[in-house]
Design an enzyme around this catalytic site. Structure first.
Site, short mmCIF file in Angstrom:
data_model
loop_
_atom_site.label_atom_id
_atom_site.label_comp_id
_atom_site.label_asym_id
_atom_site.label_seq_id
_atom_site.Cartn_x
_atom_site.Cartn_y
_atom_site.Cartn_z
N SER A 186 0.79 -1.23 0.00
CA SER A 186 0.00 0.00 0.00
C SER A 186 0.82 1.28 0.00
O SER A 186 0.29 2.33 -0.31
CB SER A 186 -0.94 0.01 1.21
N HIS A 214 -5.39 -3.73 -2.45
CA HIS A 214 -5.07 -2.74 -3.50
C HIS A 214 -4.99 -3.37 -4.89
O HIS A 214 -4.72 -2.67 -5.86
CB HIS A 214 -3.74 -2.05 -3.17
N LYS A 245 -11.86 0.30 -1.88
CA LYS A 245 -10.94 0.86 -2.89
C LYS A 245 -11.59 0.71 -4.27
O LYS A 245 -12.41 1.53 -4.64
CB LYS A 245 -9.58 0.20 -2.75
N1 PMP Z 1 -5.40 -4.06 3.93
C1 PMP Z 1 -4.62 -3.17 3.30
C2 PMP Z 1 -3.40 -3.65 2.58
C3 PMP Z 1 -4.95 -1.80 3.31
O1 PMP Z 1 -4.16 -0.92 2.69
C4 PMP Z 1 -6.12 -1.39 4.00
C5 PMP Z 1 -6.56 0.07 4.05
N2 PMP Z 1 -5.83 0.99 3.46
C6 PMP Z 1 -6.88 -2.35 4.66
C7 PMP Z 1 -6.51 -3.67 4.59
C8 PMP Z 1 -8.11 -1.95 5.44
O2 PMP Z 1 -9.16 -1.71 4.60
P1 PMP Z 1 -10.37 -0.74 4.96
O3 PMP Z 1 -9.85 0.66 4.90
O4 PMP Z 1 -11.33 -1.03 3.88
O5 PMP Z 1 -10.86 -1.09 6.30
#
Ligand code: PMP
Length: 407
Positions: A186, A214, A245
């Protein structure tokens, strides 16, 4: 004895310092959201270049229509957990559609992607088990590990030799080991070395979980993520992901062929002790999944935009992640320079994510862009021009400063 609230003092001081020199990034108010890529921020029009809205579906008319209809027919919320209050038929339909999309037998839907990681990791592993985790994994994965009570061992980011070394040391315990990696990471948008990791996992007889948060809708011929692109879906035991996302809503899921994922509903606290996703979210997510499946042109547009922005920023001399991707992070020098740069971009009408230590891996300061299929060529140009002009302005400030010191 220190006061309970004393621990907040350094935080208050850090925030004060930040607001002295710039806008507080936590207090940027999106006054009006105009489209997936534009908003009014502090009274000014802004290009949104940090939203994770990869397919640009947040304003898709069919997704909106599905959400509106669900609100009208089923109300604004479920007001309870599926365990206590029962499942709405939409929850089951969404789970069925996700399982079918991934070609898997089982799917559990959670109220957020964060909870999906907590719920799945803590249900699959416990005391006596081992989790081998890529050092750059997301906080939700780390928190799930902590909640599980399993022994947690980190391996160096994307370093398969380091992973092998640690598996070899575990010997028979490999059968009780869950390896966790992400599809696209990320912060820098780099891919996991998934083909090699899949071979390693098979060789040692461990289990493999991939967080495709992602990469859903971004990688793979059908948009199923890195496991599909790398041709190793058979070796991935559990795929976790999010609706927040590419699917433009909020929520999370886990798909698998292991029936234990279904049994996990009875033991997973982040599944049981929270309200289930509301009808409008379920409806827009189902519509967005349908778009993701039937409109591969969105993915093509996303990658055209991503490659253009990556190439242009690289050409301007920014230090980026190792490969083009819809996540493009420029590594800047010091924290102060990063804050000044981020403010410069805001002044130019471009909003990106500012990541300061200790949030980024290896303690760097980053300006992180995420590209959308909904960005127009003109918007990509304007993002590039903003980066170029802030860079020029800041380096002339530096030159002036050195000049002043010399004279
Ligand atoms: N896993 C990863 C790799 C993320 O980057 C994120 C959020 N950026 C999440 C899980 C959590 O997802 P959410 O924001 O939909 O709760």
């Amino acid at each position: 004895m220190t006061d309970l609230l004393e621990k907040f003092r350094p935080l208050a001081e850090a925030r004060e310092a930040l607001t002295q020199s710039s806008q507080d990034p936590f207090r940027v108010i999106i006054e009006r959201i105009l489209s997936p890529t534009e908003a009014i921020v502090n009274g000014h029009p802004m290009i949104l270049a940090g939203t994770n809205n990869y397919l640009g579906l947040t304003f898709d008319p069919q997704c909106i229509q599905a959400a509106v209809q669900a609100v009208q027919e089923q109300g604004t919320g479920t007001t309870g957990s599926r365990m206590a209050n029962g499942s709405f038929s939409g929850h089951l339909a969404l789970e069925h559609e996700l399982a079918e999309f991934f070609g898997r037998r089982w799917c559990n839907v959670f109220s957020t992607g964060y909870q999906a990681n907590l719920g799945v990791i803590a249900a699959l592993t416990g005391q006596g088990d081992v989790i081998l985790i890529d050092a750059d994994c997301h906080a939700s994965i780390y928190d799930g590990c902590r909640m599980s009570g399993a022994e947690v061992i980190r391996f160096r980011h994307n370093d398969v030799a380091d992973l092998c070394k640690r598996l070899a040391r575990l010997g028979k315990r490999c059968a009780n080991t869950l390896i966790i990696v992400e599809g696209l990471y990320s912060m820098f948008g780099d891919r996991a070395a998934l083909r090699e990791i899949a071979i390693t996992k098979r060789e040692y007889g461990a289990y493999l979980l991939v967080d495709e948060a992602h990469s859903l809708g971004v990688l793979g011929e059908r948009g199923r993520g890195l496991a599909e692109e790398a041709g190793v879906e058979d070796s991935v035991d559990f795929v976790v992901g999010t609706f927040s996302k590419s699917l433009g809503a909020i929520g999370g899921y886990c798909v698998s062929d292991h029936p234990e994922v279904d049994l996990a509903r009875y033991v997973s606290r982040p599944y049981i002790f929270t309200a289930s996703p509301c009808p409008s979210i379920v409806a827009s997510t189902r519509a967005a999944l349908q778009k993701l499946r039937t409109e591969p042109a969105l993915r093509v547009r996303l990658w055209d935009n991503a490659r253009r922005l990556y190439d242009e920023l690289k050409g301007l001399g920014f230090r980026l992640g190792p490969e083009p991707s819809p996540i493009i992070a420029a590594r800047l020098g010091q924290k102060d320079e990063t804050i000044a740069f981020w403010n410069g971009l805001l002044d130019q009408g471009v909003y990106v994510n500012m990541i300061l230590p200790p949030a980024a891996p290896d303690g760097s300061s980053l300006l992180r862009c995420s590209v959308s299929a909904a960005h127009t060529p003109d918007q990509i140009n304007r993002i590039c021009r903003a980066f170029a002009s802030v860079k020029a302005a800041l380096s002339s400030d530096l030159t002036d400063c050195h000049g002043a010191i010399r004279s």
